[in-house]
Scaffold this active site. Sequence first.
Site, PDB file in Angstrom:
ATOM      1  N   GLY A  36       0.844  -1.206   0.000  1.00  0.00           N
ATOM      2  CA  GLY A  36       0.000   0.000   0.000  1.00  0.00           C
ATOM      3  C   GLY A  36       0.877   1.252   0.000  1.00  0.00           C
ATOM      4  N   ASP A  62       1.936  -1.748  -4.454  1.00  0.00           N
ATOM      5  CA  ASP A  62       0.580  -1.212  -4.338  1.00  0.00           C
ATOM      6  C   ASP A  62      -0.315  -1.967  -5.311  1.00  0.00           C
ATOM      7  OD1 ASP A  62      -0.544   1.525  -2.939  1.00  0.00           O
ATOM      8  OD2 ASP A  62      -1.734   0.957  -4.686  1.00  0.00           O
ATOM      9  N   TYR A 170     -14.646   0.720   9.589  1.00  0.00           N
ATOM     10  CA  TYR A 170     -13.196   0.932   9.650  1.00  0.00           C
ATOM     11  C   TYR A 170     -12.697   0.761  11.090  1.00  0.00           C
ATOM     12  CZ  TYR A 170      -8.808   3.623   9.288  1.00  0.00           C
ATOM     13  OH  TYR A 170      -7.504   4.032   9.332  1.00  0.00           O
TER      14      TYR A 170
HETATM   15  N1  SER Z   1      -7.718   9.339   8.773  1.00  0.00           N
HETATM   16  C1  SER Z   1      -8.566   8.198   8.982  1.00  0.00           C
HETATM   17  C2  SER Z   1      -9.913   8.405   8.436  1.00  0.00           C
HETATM   18  O1  SER Z   1     -10.359   9.531   8.439  1.00  0.00           O
HETATM   19  C3  SER Z   1      -8.649   7.899  10.452  1.00  0.00           C
HETATM   20  O2  SER Z   1      -7.615   7.065  10.795  1.00  0.00           O
HETATM   21  O3  SER Z   1     -10.539   7.480   8.067  1.00  0.00           O
END
Ligand code: SER
Length: 340
Positions: A36, A62, A170
């Site tokens: 990545g 990547d 996430y």
């Molecule tokens: N920068 C990331 C996001 O906004 C947070 O770790 O998803």
Amino acid sequence: MDILKLILSECKRGENPYIYGTKKIKILKKRILIIGASGQLGTDLTLQLRKKYGNHKVVATDIREDDGTLSKEGPFEVLDAMDYEAIEDVVIRYEITDVYLLAAMLSATAEKFPMRAWNLNMNSLFNVLNLAKDRKIKKVFWPSSIAVFGPTTPRQNTPQKTIMEPSTVYGISKQAGERWCEYYHNKYGVDVRSIRYPGLISYKATPGGGTTDYAVDIYHKAVKHSKYICFLDKQTTLPMMYIDDAIRATLTIMDAPKKAIKVRSSYNLSGLSFNPIDISESIKKQIPSFEISYEPDFRQKIADSWPQSIDDTDATKDWGWKNKTSLEEMTDIMLKNLSD
Ligand code: SER
């Protein structure tokens, strides 16, 4: 005899053949794989690691072809973080010792493709942890995030250990990842190190699909149009950090002796805390005509579930972390570099 072979092989590569002690030998043996590498963190990190260890020792990979930024100075390969065999092949071919796994789907995009995000974020981590478990690599870096925290977490000066009930895909994947990192360390002795990054700000590469991305976008728009429509509300304070500090933190934690790393899930890391008003005021000092307006979208809810500031005492105590760049300094650097 081994040392002799090592010296000879390094001589062939045109490197300094003088070796003093085991630290130098370790450095000579180090071969790094970045998965990545074309992303926001990967671009800057690849360049810094190549500066430190030599271009040919850092293999950038990547899922996308490179535009020349990373393939110009050193090895670059297209690699899918979900493909265990392909990663193993690169590890064997380049005699990789350390892997930095940066491929992930960030918070805002992950809300649109929950299962894809979960599969990418988790399977890529298992691929790398399993390589380390089977002793095919020595050390792993895996980034976590402030997204591991949730609406029930104390939002000010969020402690290292606290309530963690992330409400985004996430965040759930990062929290689960942290548990697995600690598990692989405790159960299999895997040397995995991790940082909970705040929002990162850089001018070399743009972020993709994050909630903190506004703090990068605002500088681009300020330079181009003197105007920015912000997708977060004016009072939304979030933890942030200038990329040089984030890279320095990454290099420092990876260089620290094994016994210094007491947290094997992921370390809190604090840099700056600001909201859209603060950043727009710092831009106005240099571009007085700059204007900001607000149109919050679905990302507001994500931002509202995250901390506003972070307690990073453990990182300071264990491996000497200290943030350097202030908001004013960062604005200065960003505007200068984006105007060139
Ligand atoms: N920068 C990331 C996001 O906004 C947070 O770790 O998803």
